[in-house]
Design a protein around this motif. Sequence first.
Motif, PDB file in Angstrom:
ATOM      1  N   GLY A 124       0.773  -1.232   0.000  1.00 39.49           N
ATOM      2  CA  GLY A 124       0.000   0.000   0.000  1.00 39.49           C
ATOM      3  C   GLY A 124       0.802   1.278   0.000  1.00 39.49           C
ATOM      4  N   GLY A 125       2.098   1.221   0.333  1.00 41.76           N
ATOM      5  CA  GLY A 125       2.967   2.376   0.138  1.00 41.76           C
ATOM      6  C   GLY A 125       3.138   3.325   1.293  1.00 41.76           C
ATOM      7  N   LYS A 126       2.423   3.159   2.390  1.00 42.10           N
ATOM      8  CA  LYS A 126       2.620   4.068   3.525  1.00 42.10           C
ATOM      9  C   LYS A 126       3.922   3.734   4.239  1.00 42.10           C
ATOM     10  N   ASN A 127       4.627   4.767   4.666  1.00 43.20           N
ATOM     11  CA  ASN A 127       5.830   4.551   5.466  1.00 43.20           C
ATOM     12  C   ASN A 127       6.022   5.756   6.366  1.00 43.20           C
ATOM     13  N   GLY A 128       6.847   5.614   7.380  1.00 46.81           N
ATOM     14  CA  GLY A 128       7.079   6.762   8.247  1.00 46.81           C
ATOM     15  C   GLY A 128       7.856   6.390   9.490  1.00 46.81           C
ATOM     16  N   VAL A 129       8.189   7.419  10.262  1.00 50.13           N
ATOM     17  CA  VAL A 129       8.899   7.227  11.523  1.00 50.13           C
ATOM     18  C   VAL A 129       8.167   7.990  12.618  1.00 50.13           C
ATOM     19  N   ASN A 130       8.517   7.669  13.861  1.00 52.83           N
ATOM     20  CA  ASN A 130       7.829   8.223  15.016  1.00 52.83           C
ATOM     21  C   ASN A 130       8.538   9.466  15.547  1.00 52.83           C
ATOM     22  N   SER A 131       7.825  10.214  16.363  1.00 57.51           N
ATOM     23  CA  SER A 131       8.404  11.352  17.065  1.00 57.51           C
ATOM     24  C   SER A 131       8.005  11.263  18.530  1.00 57.51           C
ATOM     25  N   HIS A 132       8.976  10.972  19.381  1.00 57.18           N
ATOM     26  CA  HIS A 132       8.721  10.834  20.816  1.00 57.18           C
ATOM     27  C   HIS A 132       7.585   9.826  21.030  1.00 57.18           C
ATOM     28  N   ASN A 133       6.460  10.261  21.622  1.00 51.96           N
ATOM     29  CA  ASN A 133       5.370   9.337  21.905  1.00 51.96           C
ATOM     30  C   ASN A 133       4.270   9.370  20.851  1.00 51.96           C
ATOM     31  N   PHE A 134       4.586   9.840  19.654  1.00 48.16           N
ATOM     32  CA  PHE A 134       3.580   9.943  18.610  1.00 48.16           C
ATOM     33  C   PHE A 134       4.036   9.135  17.391  1.00 48.16           C
ATOM     34  N   LYS A 135       3.140   8.296  16.891  1.00 54.00           N
ATOM     35  CA  LYS A 135       3.500   7.315  15.871  1.00 54.00           C
ATOM     36  C   LYS A 135       3.314   7.875  14.461  1.00 54.00           C
ATOM     37  N   ASN A 136       4.294   7.557  13.605  1.00 53.97           N
ATOM     38  CA  ASN A 136       4.227   7.848  12.170  1.00 53.97           C
ATOM     39  C   ASN A 136       3.916   9.317  11.880  1.00 53.97           C
ATOM     40  N   GLN A 137       4.598  10.215  12.570  1.00 50.35           N
ATOM     41  CA  GLN A 137       4.359  11.645  12.373  1.00 50.35           C
ATOM     42  C   GLN A 137       5.060  12.183  11.128  1.00 50.35           C
ATOM     43  N   PHE A 138       6.131  11.521  10.687  1.00 49.50           N
ATOM     44  CA  PHE A 138       6.865  11.958   9.499  1.00 49.50           C
ATOM     45  C   PHE A 138       6.941  10.780   8.524  1.00 49.50           C
ATOM     46  N   GLY A 139       6.638  11.046   7.270  1.00 52.57           N
ATOM     47  CA  GLY A 139       6.720   9.961   6.302  1.00 52.57           C
ATOM     48  C   GLY A 139       6.226  10.381   4.940  1.00 52.57           C
ATOM     49  N   THR A 140       6.111   9.407   4.071  1.00 54.70           N
ATOM     50  CA  THR A 140       5.670   9.641   2.700  1.00 54.70           C
ATOM     51  C   THR A 140       4.784   8.472   2.284  1.00 54.70           C
ATOM     52  N   ILE A 141       4.230   8.594   1.093  1.00 61.28           N
ATOM     53  CA  ILE A 141       3.595   7.442   0.450  1.00 61.28           C
ATOM     54  C   ILE A 141       4.438   7.100  -0.761  1.00 61.28           C
ATOM     55  N   LYS A 142       5.031   5.916  -0.710  1.00 63.90           N
ATOM     56  CA  LYS A 142       5.967   5.484  -1.755  1.00 63.90           C
ATOM     57  C   LYS A 142       5.717   4.007  -2.021  1.00 63.90           C
ATOM     58  N   GLN A 143       5.198   3.695  -3.197  1.00 64.14           N
ATOM     59  CA  GLN A 143       4.898   2.308  -3.530  1.00 64.14           C
ATOM     60  C   GLN A 143       6.177   1.552  -3.883  1.00 64.14           C
ATOM     61  N   ALA A 144       6.258   0.323  -3.404  1.00 63.91           N
ATOM     62  CA  ALA A 144       7.401  -0.531  -3.733  1.00 63.91           C
ATOM     63  C   ALA A 144       7.362  -0.913  -5.212  1.00 63.91           C
ATOM     64  N   ASP A 145       8.541  -0.982  -5.809  1.00 63.60           N
ATOM     65  CA  ASP A 145       8.645  -1.443  -7.199  1.00 63.60           C
ATOM     66  C   ASP A 145       8.630  -2.960  -7.272  1.00 63.60           C
ATOM     67  N   TYR A 146       9.130  -3.598  -6.225  1.00 66.52           N
ATOM     68  CA  TYR A 146       9.168  -5.065  -6.159  1.00 66.52           C
ATOM     69  C   TYR A 146       8.822  -5.481  -4.730  1.00 66.52           C
ATOM     70  N   ILE A 147       8.002  -6.523  -4.608  1.00 63.36           N
ATOM     71  CA  ILE A 147       7.688  -7.111  -3.301  1.00 63.36           C
ATOM     72  C   ILE A 147       7.816  -8.621  -3.448  1.00 63.36           C
ATOM     73  N   ASN A 148       8.581  -9.235  -2.568  1.00 60.98           N
ATOM     74  CA  ASN A 148       8.703 -10.694  -2.615  1.00 60.98           C
ATOM     75  C   ASN A 148       8.212 -11.299  -1.306  1.00 60.98           C
ATOM     76  N   LEU A 149       7.268 -12.223  -1.418  1.00 62.98           N
ATOM     77  CA  LEU A 149       6.753 -12.923  -0.246  1.00 62.98           C
ATOM     78  C   LEU A 149       7.325 -14.338  -0.234  1.00 62.98           C
ATOM     79  N   ASP A 150       8.211 -14.590   0.710  1.00 60.60           N
ATOM     80  CA  ASP A 150       8.801 -15.912   0.894  1.00 60.60           C
ATOM     81  C   ASP A 150       8.160 -16.507   2.144  1.00 60.60           C
ATOM     82  N   PHE A 151       7.178 -17.378   1.935  1.00 61.38           N
ATOM     83  CA  PHE A 151       6.417 -17.905   3.070  1.00 61.38           C
ATOM     84  C   PHE A 151       7.260 -18.781   3.992  1.00 61.38           C
ATOM     85  N   ASP A 152       8.391 -19.276   3.496  1.00 55.11           N
ATOM     86  CA  ASP A 152       9.281 -20.068   4.360  1.00 55.11           C
ATOM     87  C   ASP A 152       9.815 -19.244   5.528  1.00 55.11           C
TER      88      ASP A 152
END
Length: 344
Positions: A124-152
Motif C-alpha cells: 500500500g505504500g505508507k511509510n514513516g517514523v515516530n516522534s517521541h510518543n507519537f506514531k508515524n508523524q513523518f513519512g511519505t507514500i511510496k509504492q514498492a517497485d518489487y515485493i517478494n513474499l517468501d512464506f518459508d
Amino acid sequence: MDWIQTYLKRITYQNSKEFLASLNKAECFIITDDNLKNLYQKEVFSDINYVSIEAGEQAKTLTQVEIILERLLALNHSKNVIILGFGGGVVCDIAGFVSAIYKRGCNLALMPTSLIAMVDAAIGGKNGVNSHNFKNQFGTIKQADYINLDFDLLNTLVLSEIANGIAEMIKHGLIYSPEYYHKIINYDLTRDKLKTQITDYIKESINIKLSFVNGDERDGARRRILNFGHTLGHTIEILHNVPHGKAVLWGMLQALKLSYKLNMLSTEIFKEIYDDLTRFNIVNSSIIKWQEIATALLSDKKKEGDNITMILLEGIGKPVVKDVELDIIKEVVTQDVESLLRKS
C-alpha cells in the motif's frame, strides 16, 4: 488494466536468496535489523552493502533514517540504487521512507519477513517514523517497485508473532467481508497449518487491503477505513511498547464498544465480535491511562477540531467513518464491557 492487477504483478513468491539474485546486486542496498542479520547473514547478506538497525519500534526515528542516508552517500550510491527492506514492519517503513527521499527518490524492493509485514506494512505504500510518543508523524507514500513474499520465512517466527499478524487479517475481515472474517477468526494457529491455509489467507488479505487503497492512495477517503483499530491502538503501542497487532486488537475492541455505545451495533453482533476478539492475548487494562491516550489522540493525524475521526462498525463488513467527541471516547475506553452492556 485494473489497478489491483497491475499492483499484484509487483509481487513474487520466490525464495529470498533467489529473489535477491534476480536484482542487480551491485546497485542493491539492504536495510534489515539485528535479529535478521544474525539469522540470515550467510544466506542473504554476503558480498552486498547493507545496514542493520536495532530491532523494534524504537528504531523508527529520523535520526536512524539520517544515519542510513549518510551511509548511502558514503558508499557513493547513485539514484539507480535499489533500497531493499528485508524485515518486518519497522524495516519496511524505514526502507520506504529512505527510498522516497534519497536523491529525491529511488527504487524500492521489500522482502517482508513477518506475517504482519506481508499483509500490511509491505502493501500500500505508507511509510514513516515516530516522534517521541507519537506514531508515524513523518513519512511519505511510496509504492514498492518489487515485493517478494517468501512464506518459508514464517517458519522462524514464534506463534505469538504469527498471532500479531493475524490481528491485521481479522481487521480486514471486519471491515470487508463476513466470510473472510469467520475464516480468520476460526483459524487454527498451529505449526502444521502455516504451509496450507495461511498462504491463501495472506493473498486474500492483500487483495482486501488493495481494494481500499485503489483510487485513494493518498488516504483521503475510502483508504481511511484501514485505520480501524489503529487510532486508539497506536496510542498504547508507542506509549507502552505493545506489539502492533496486540495494540490493534485493543483498538478494535474500543472501536467496537464505541459502535455499540452509539447504537450502531445490535447487542448480539457486539457480543459475538467482542467474544471473538477477547480469545486472543489482549492488553492488560492496568496499563491504560486515559490522560496519556488523550494527549496522543490530540496530536493524531485524524483529529478534526475537537473530534477524533474514528472507524466504527454497523456490522461485519460494514465500516463507517465517524467523527467522535473526545469525551465519548473517554467514557468508552474507561468503561468495562459489563458496565457498557448494563447501561444499554
